[in-house]
Write an enzyme that holds these catalytic residues in place. Structure first.
Site, PDB file in Angstrom:
ATOM      1  N   HIS A 185       1.011  -1.146  -0.071  1.00 57.67           N
ATOM      2  CA  HIS A 185       0.190  -0.182  -0.025  1.00 57.67           C
ATOM      3  C   HIS A 185       0.719   1.169  -0.053  1.00 57.67           C
ATOM      4  O   HIS A 185       1.542   1.554   1.000  1.00 57.67           O
ATOM      5  CB  HIS A 185      -1.076  -0.173   1.300  1.00 57.67           C
ATOM      6  CG  HIS A 185      -1.630   1.278   1.399  1.00 57.67           C
ATOM      7  ND1 HIS A 185      -3.084   1.322   1.605  1.00 57.67           N
ATOM      8  CD2 HIS A 185      -1.281   2.524   1.843  1.00 57.67           C
ATOM      9  CE1 HIS A 185      -3.507   2.317   1.679  1.00 57.67           C
ATOM     10  NE2 HIS A 185      -2.376   3.353   2.043  1.00 57.67           N
ATOM     11  N   ASN A 284      -8.992   5.382   0.391  1.00 54.37           N
ATOM     12  CA  ASN A 284      -7.716   5.282   0.225  1.00 54.37           C
ATOM     13  C   ASN A 284      -6.840   4.577  -0.541  1.00 54.37           C
ATOM     14  O   ASN A 284      -7.172   3.204  -0.377  1.00 54.37           O
ATOM     15  CB  ASN A 284      -7.153   5.286   1.716  1.00 54.37           C
ATOM     16  CG  ASN A 284      -5.590   5.614   1.955  1.00 54.37           C
ATOM     17  OD1 ASN A 284      -5.260   6.510   1.217  1.00 54.37           O
ATOM     18  ND2 ASN A 284      -5.102   5.253   3.103  1.00 54.37           N
ATOM     19  N   ASP A 311     -10.076  -4.058  -3.834  1.00 53.95           N
ATOM     20  CA  ASP A 311     -10.044  -3.180  -2.614  1.00 53.95           C
ATOM     21  C   ASP A 311     -11.447  -2.887  -1.973  1.00 53.95           C
ATOM     22  O   ASP A 311     -11.838  -2.165  -1.322  1.00 53.95           O
ATOM     23  CB  ASP A 311      -9.504  -1.657  -3.048  1.00 53.95           C
ATOM     24  CG  ASP A 311      -8.914  -1.292  -1.527  1.00 53.95           C
ATOM     25  OD1 ASP A 311      -9.205  -1.756  -0.578  1.00 53.95           O
ATOM     26  OD2 ASP A 311      -8.422  -0.170  -1.578  1.00 53.95           O
ATOM     27  N   PRO A 329     -12.250   5.411   5.262  1.00 58.44           N
ATOM     28  CA  PRO A 329     -11.875   5.327   3.812  1.00 58.44           C
ATOM     29  C   PRO A 329     -12.418   3.836   3.247  1.00 58.44           C
ATOM     30  O   PRO A 329     -11.947   2.998   3.873  1.00 58.44           O
ATOM     31  CB  PRO A 329     -10.545   5.674   3.519  1.00 58.44           C
ATOM     32  CG  PRO A 329      -9.843   5.136   4.862  1.00 58.44           C
ATOM     33  CD  PRO A 329     -10.851   5.325   5.928  1.00 58.44           C
TER      34      PRO A 329
HETATM   35  O1  DOR Z   1      -9.739   2.837   1.191  1.00 56.31           O
HETATM   36  C1  DOR Z   1      -9.408   1.912   1.841  1.00 56.31           C
HETATM   37  N1  DOR Z   1      -9.904   1.279   2.811  1.00 56.31           N
HETATM   38  N2  DOR Z   1      -8.117   1.795   1.533  1.00 56.31           N
HETATM   39  C2  DOR Z   1      -7.275   0.801   2.357  1.00 56.31           C
HETATM   40  O2  DOR Z   1      -6.268   0.877   1.997  1.00 56.31           O
HETATM   41  C3  DOR Z   1      -7.966   0.024   3.387  1.00 56.31           C
HETATM   42  C4  DOR Z   1      -9.304  -0.169   3.080  1.00 56.31           C
HETATM   43  C5  DOR Z   1      -9.976  -0.697   4.275  1.00 56.31           C
HETATM   44  O3  DOR Z   1      -9.631  -1.582   5.024  1.00 56.31           O
HETATM   45  O4  DOR Z   1     -11.186   0.087   4.856  1.00 56.31           O
END
Ligand code: DOR
Length: 436
Positions: A185, A284, A311, A329
């Site tokens: 990441h 994210n 994701d 996120p």
């Molecule tokens: O948006 C995201 N959510 N990016 C990540 O890298 C982790 C993920 C999460 O675990 O919710």
């Protein structure tokens, strides 16, 4: 529980393999493709699926799924995530390690693996954490997880970056010895303190602190160099910027063993979406610019970015339906991925259906070194398949998804193409929007 094997033969009638050539019938029996011919008489007791005009692809493989078990079973479990995966056309998923407890020991990865086998809807491969508790400071016991019953071959601190270069170097060295891959990441944490949105004019206008492209690009460049020196394999999670594509192109040209994924949301959505401050769009890495999204689509078509990964990140309502700064996120992806790829890549002519097989099945299977996924559609090969209606159009309703959470950014959107059936080693796991 061992993988379930269904002895009922399945006959897919009138499909176009990879969306090419004349329609054929495909017969699956005893877990393999028994016959492909212009017309096959259904064996006694066979389940017949009339698939006139539909596209047959190898089952999809998702290198990046958050299943939230153990720890946040209020948002997703291995069972509900497996169901979402099967409905989305997936036959294998890689379950990220940022659970609670973190998947940094044999006990946790074996739990996830066993839970996946108990549902039997999709092959669930646990990803092991690179560092203990995702703390970025101490390497987890990669060898123990690799040798455990879960046979872990992908390690990642996803959600967080392995930012210490010495730890990353050691992880790459160990992973090479284990025949594994490190999925990074890429986010230099010193550059994203308090970051809320892509650093650019839109974030400035909305008063959201910026997540600069350089935070991703600098880590990808560093890691490509570390991987090259270690002669190890690096996989870059959720590539989101044009600059990262340039770095990947450079690294690949010099022979670095690097692969990369792009998410459906970074192909379709941009920071224009942030206008409403609706945290459903918070993710994210963040949604980037229209120009970044275009570069990502071109890079996927060209192969600089190898594959699509969802994701898939389920979150509870209270963690998304709140003010932007407080929201977590992440967004759901398993049940919309194929349609978003159809919208962004197939409709504009950037990918054919054969290419979709490459980016959603074959390349991910190769990166993860799965011997029995992403295989050719041919007699004697595993009957691990996804059937797609290319002409379908449907309206996204998060509440109807198999996931416990409903945080889809595509709510109410009409999307093209739909998975109509998924077959894992000859067993129909999903058909017409229902789990089997
Ligand atoms: O948006 C995201 N959510 N990016 C990540 O890298 C982790 C993920 C999460 O675990 O919710």
């Amino acid at each position: 529980m061992p993988d379930r094997h269904d002895t009922t033969p399945v006959l897919l009638k009138g499909v176009r393999c990879y969306g090419e050539g004349d329609p054929v019938d495909v017969l699956a029996a005893d877990g393999v493709i028994a016959e492909i011919a212009s017309s096959i008489t259904p064996p006694k007791d066979a389940e017949v699926i009339d698939a006139e005009g539909q596209v047959l692809l190898p089952g999809f493989v998702d290198l990046h799924t958050h299943l939230r078990e153990p720890g946040r079973e209020d948002t997703e479990t291995v069972a509900t995530g497996s169901a979402a995966a099967a409905l989305g056309g997936y036959t294998a998923v890689f379950a990220m390690a940022n659970t609670d407890p973190v998947a940094d020991t044999a006990v946790v990865v074996e739990h996830v693996r066993r839970a996946g086998q108990a549902c039997g809807l999709v092959d669930v491969h646990p990803v092991g954490a690179v560092t203990v508790g995702l703390n970025g400071e101490k390497l987890a016991e990669l060898g123990t997880m690799a040798e455990s019953a879960a046979r872990v071959r992908m390690f990642s601190d996803d959600g967080l970056c392995v930012h210490d270069p010495l730890i990353m170097r050691r992880a790459l060295e160990y992973s090479r010895a284990l025949g594994a891959v490190i999925a990074q990441h890429a986010e230099e944490p010193r550059l994203t303190v308090g970051a809320q949105a892509h650093e650019g004019t839109q974030a400035a206008r909305l008063g959201l602190s910026g997540w600069p492209a350089s935070a991703e690009e600098s880590i990808v460049a560093r890691d490509c160099i570390l991987a090259a020196h270690a002669a190890a394999r690096l996989h870059v999670c959720h590539v989101s910027t044009s600059g990262t594509v340039d770095v990947l192109r450079w690294a690949k040209q010099r022979g670095t063993q690097v692969s990369a994924e792009v998410t459906p949301h970074h192909l379709l959505l941009t920071d224009d979406q942030l206008e409403t401050y609706d945290p459903i769009n918070k993710v994210n890495p963040p949604l980037r610019t229209t120009s970044d999204a275009k570069t990502l689509r071109d890079a996927l078509a060209e192969g600089v970015v190898d594959c699509v990964a969802t994701d898939h990140a389920p979150h509870a309502e209270q963690d998304k339906d709140c003010e932007w700064q407080a929201a977590r996120p992440g967004m759901l992806g398993l049940q919309t991925a194929l349609s978003v790829v159809a919208e962004t890549m197939v409709r504009p002519g950037l990918l054919t259906w054969r290419d979709v097989a490459r980016v959603m099945s074959e390349r991910p299977a190769e990166i993860a070194r799965l011997a029995d996924q992403g295989r050719p559609i041919a007699e004697g090969e595993p009957a691990t398949l996804t059937l797609v209606d290319p002409e379908a159009r449907w309206t996204v309703r998060g509440a109807e998804f198999a996931s416990i959470a409903a945080n889809t950014p595509y709510e109410g959107m009409e999307l093209p193409a739909r998975v109509t059936a998924t077959v894992l080693r000859g067993r129909v796991t999903a058909r017409d929007g229902r789990i089997r």
